[in-house]
Motif scaffolding. Structure first.
Motif, mmCIF file in Angstrom:
data_model
loop_
_atom_site.group_PDB
_atom_site.id
_atom_site.type_symbol
_atom_site.label_atom_id
_atom_site.label_comp_id
_atom_site.label_asym_id
_atom_site.label_seq_id
_atom_site.Cartn_x
_atom_site.Cartn_y
_atom_site.Cartn_z
ATOM 1 N N ALA A 283 0.841 -1.205 0.000
ATOM 2 C CA ALA A 283 0.000 0.000 0.000
ATOM 3 C C ALA A 283 0.871 1.248 0.000
ATOM 4 C CB ALA A 283 -0.920 0.002 1.211
ATOM 5 N N VAL A 284 0.521 2.207 -0.838
ATOM 6 C CA VAL A 284 1.257 3.474 -0.850
ATOM 7 C C VAL A 284 0.815 4.354 0.307
ATOM 8 C CG1 VAL A 284 -0.371 4.656 -2.395
ATOM 9 C CG2 VAL A 284 2.015 5.381 -2.321
ATOM 10 N N ALA A 285 -0.422 4.134 0.781
ATOM 11 C CA ALA A 285 -0.951 4.937 1.881
ATOM 12 C C ALA A 285 -2.087 4.176 2.537
ATOM 13 C CB ALA A 285 -1.449 6.291 1.370
ATOM 14 N N VAL A 286 -2.434 4.600 3.733
ATOM 15 C CA VAL A 286 -3.622 4.107 4.428
ATOM 16 C C VAL A 286 -4.402 5.331 4.885
ATOM 17 C CG1 VAL A 286 -4.497 2.934 6.482
ATOM 18 C CG2 VAL A 286 -2.640 1.908 5.161
ATOM 19 N N GLU A 292 -9.339 10.889 10.454
ATOM 20 C CA GLU A 292 -9.219 11.943 9.445
ATOM 21 C C GLU A 292 -7.757 12.244 9.119
ATOM 22 O OE1 GLU A 292 -11.584 15.427 9.782
ATOM 23 O OE2 GLU A 292 -13.451 14.321 10.069
ATOM 24 N N GLN A 293 -7.001 11.173 8.828
ATOM 25 C CA GLN A 293 -5.586 11.364 8.524
ATOM 26 C C GLN A 293 -5.141 10.378 7.454
ATOM 27 O OE1 GLN A 293 -3.186 10.538 12.011
ATOM 28 N NE2 GLN A 293 -4.533 8.908 12.667
ATOM 29 N N LEU A 294 -4.153 10.806 6.700
ATOM 30 C CA LEU A 294 -3.566 9.970 5.664
ATOM 31 C C LEU A 294 -2.197 9.514 6.142
ATOM 32 C CD1 LEU A 294 -4.108 8.951 2.748
ATOM 33 C CD2 LEU A 294 -2.724 10.885 1.949
ATOM 34 N N LEU A 295 -2.016 8.191 6.222
ATOM 35 C CA LEU A 295 -0.777 7.592 6.715
ATOM 36 C C LEU A 295 0.034 7.060 5.542
ATOM 37 C CD1 LEU A 295 -2.371 5.492 9.611
ATOM 38 C CD2 LEU A 295 -1.438 7.815 9.760
ATOM 39 N N LEU A 296 1.317 7.272 5.580
ATOM 40 C CA LEU A 296 2.201 6.755 4.539
ATOM 41 C C LEU A 296 2.346 5.247 4.681
ATOM 42 C CD1 LEU A 296 4.237 7.339 2.232
ATOM 43 C CD2 LEU A 296 5.972 7.690 3.999
ATOM 44 N N GLY A 297 2.269 4.534 3.554
ATOM 45 C CA GLY A 297 2.373 3.075 3.598
ATOM 46 C C GLY A 297 3.656 2.591 4.236
ATOM 47 N N ARG A 298 4.769 3.281 3.975
ATOM 48 C CA ARG A 298 6.047 2.861 4.561
ATOM 49 C C ARG A 298 6.042 3.025 6.077
ATOM 50 N NH1 ARG A 298 10.094 6.308 2.955
ATOM 51 N NH2 ARG A 298 8.730 7.704 1.761
ATOM 52 N N TRP A 299 5.359 4.058 6.572
ATOM 53 C CA TRP A 299 5.257 4.221 8.023
ATOM 54 C C TRP A 299 4.380 3.127 8.632
ATOM 55 C CZ3 TRP A 299 1.227 4.750 11.418
ATOM 56 C CH2 TRP A 299 1.578 5.049 12.744
#
Length: 571
Positions: A283-286, A292-299
């Motif tokens: 996943a590139v993001a979650v 209400e937040q966009l999380l980076l897939g690598r994180w």
């Protein structure tokens, strides 16, 4: 010469010309070409705008307002036109309906109700009655609950994303039509500590799994959902590369996982991150809808691989909304899924919102770190002022808190018509033990100057232990940088306090040091940069050699960035 050119030359659009005009207006209306209606009618001389044409013009402005980014100005103009022919429209049910419609779309639902109710009471033909009454009833279903809420603001039912945690995995490339949920059970079963359970009878046939993790059961629901990562109200948590952000914003479909949290908030959050990483490891993001937040897939991957949860402040976002009076309303998103109220600060301003935000975060950390829902009006010690005065806050249900302010306060009842009206509480403080006994709470702005200058906030032992473990898990990154450029690394060390040493407890004070040199694989030399409060044997400026085991946190300077263990995905 066109129709409207000929109409301009006449004093009144009468007879066949008006019939043609009305026919054309109807055709444009049915085609959704409201701009043409506005342009045509406004081209007429003012004295030719009779009641019928004014009603058409107002209707066009209303419809254009509902189909435009700057719709409010069109809706306001439509309402003004209707109000200008009130005398002629007083006995026309359509006039009352259109006024109610305009007021509803202008979010003036209280004012809309009497106009729409009047429609139902007015005499009209059978054909008109059936359609118009049905439409009025439909609008009233939207208006009445809001009007009732504004008369008596009370907590409303929680939204689905408040009752449970909803996250959506965003793929690096578009999902094809052949995308399926096949294989998900096996991926979930591979997560360490997860036990698959049979579904209950009522759950059969759903895209569901039921699992057990650390003695708690979790029902999981999986489904594909349309996504559009373009809403600027979402907080972007980590540093996306240009390519990663483009992949996220280009995505049109994601894989959602709905999961109710168990009794341990931080463990539940960590488990869901593990599940998101398992079902879509690339996943590139979650998108964390509940937070209400966009999380980076690598994180997400980094957090999922850790033995301990990420910092508690990753479980929610703090928003600060200002208005033209410089009032600031601060509130969280993401706590309700933990079965605790969202936190708010009402009555802050642009001068004190920063220390108020620090206090709000300290309160959230206390609740999440202690796994404590915190009862209303109960005292919560989240820190100290001047190292001596306990800082005791309390939670006041928002319905009670807003009564202490003017009704048009930023964050008052008018800002809660559609959301922020379920499970939420405002933070107040107790100035003394006696005030706490009497539930005599005060607004925290009275402490803002002291907090800004001398505020000291506590971390729970659990969160400090987690911080220590995350720092140790990723310690190699810091040590590699410190060996080459020791001036680019600082560390926080945990020392037993004087009282702990006497009483045989594990209470520690955590103090920042500058790295001087790495002396071995497990030791380093460092200089104290804080003034210790509870460790008398240590002073600001002292240099010593210490074991890496007592590093509880660290920072490294890379270019113009300051990176922590939670930023290890960047290194």
């Amino acid at each position: 010469m066109g129709l409207f050119d000929s109409l301009k030359k006449k004093k009144k659009p009468a007879g066949k010309d008006k019939e043609q005009l009305l026919s054309q207006l109807k055709a444009w209306h049915e085609a959704g070409e409201y701009g043409h209606i506005i342009e045509a009618i406004e081209a007429l001389p003012a004295d030719e705008l009779d009641y019928e044409l004014t009603s058409w013009l107002a209707r066009a402005y209303n419809n254009k307002g509902n189909n435009s980014d700057d719709g409010e100005q069109y809706l306001a103009k439509g309402l003004a036109l209707l109000q200008g022919v009130e005398t002629e429209g007083r006995n026309d049910p359509y006039w009352h309906f259109r006024v109610g419609y305009s007021l509803l779309d202008l979010e003036r639902e209280e004012e809309a109700v009497p106009y729409l109710e009047r429609v139902l009471k007015m005499p009209k033909s059978k054909a008109v009655c059936d359609d118009l009454d049905a439409d009025a009833e439909t609008l009233l279903k939207d208006c009445r609950p809001i009007a009732e809420f504004l008369k008596n603001p009370t907590a409303q039912e929680q939204a689905y994303y408040e009752k449970k945690s909803v996250m959506v995995a965003i793929p690096p490339k578009e999902l094809g039509d052949d995308a399926t949920l096949t294989g998900i059970p096996e991926k979930i079963a591979a997560i360490e500590g997860v036990e698959m359970l049979p579904l209950h009878d009522e759950e059969q046939g759903e895209a569901m799994l039921r699992i057990r993790h650390e003695d708690e059961e979790y029902p999981l629901i999986f489904y594909f959902v349309p996504v559009q990562i373009a809403y600027n109200g979402w907080k972007v948590r980590q540093e996306f590369t240009e390519q990663e952000m483009k992949q996220a914003t280009d995505a049109r479909m994601g894989l959602a996982v709905d999961m109710p949290f168990g009794s341990d908030y931080m463990t539940s959050y960590h488990l869901q991150l593990k599940i998101m990483d398992a079902v879509m490891p690339d996943a590139v993001a979650v998108f964390d809808e509940s937070g209400e937040q966009l999380l980076l897939g690598r994180w997400v991957r980094l957090a999922a691989e850790s033995a301990v949860p990420p910092p508690s402040d990753m479980m929610y976002v703090l928003q600060a909304v200002s208005d033209d009076k410089d009032e600031v309303w601060m509130h969280t998103h993401g706590l309700a899924r933990c079965h605790v109220p969202e936190l708010e600060i009402l009555g802050a301003n642009v001068d004190n919102y920063k220390p108020m935000g620090d206090l709000l975060n300290a309160t959230a950390r206390y609740i999440l770190g202690n796994n404590d829902a915190a009862k209303p009006y109960e005292g919560i010690c989240v820190g100290a002022i001047d190292d001596e005065t306990p800082l005791v806050v309390t939670l006041v249900p928002w319905e009670e808190a807003i009564k202490r302010f003017p009704e048009h306060l930023n964050g008052g009842k008018y800002d809660r018509k559609y959301d922020h009206h379920s499970y939420s509480a405002a933070i107040y403080c107790y100035p003394s033990k006696e005030a706490e006994k009497q539930h005599d709470y005060r607004h925290i702005s009275r402490l803002s100057k002291k907090l800004s200058a001398n505020g000291l906030y506590f971390y729970t032992k659990r969160e400090t232990d987690y911080m220590h473990q995350r720092a140790q898990e990723r310690l190699g990154i810091m040590l590699d940088i410190a060996r080459k450029t020791p001036e680019n690394a600082i560390v926080k060390l945990g020392f037993l306090t004087d009282d702990a040493a006497k009483e045989g407890t594990e209470e520690r004070e955590h103090i920042w040091f500058e790295i001087v040199a790495i002396t071995s694989a497990t030791t380093f030399m460092a200089k104290c940069t804080n003034t210790p409060v509870w460790v008398s044997s240590l002073k600001n400026g002292d240099i010593g050699t210490y074991s890496t085991d007592i590093i509880t946190d660290w920072r490294v300077y890379v270019g113009d960035q300051t990176l922590s263990p939670d930023d290890a995905y960047m290194l």
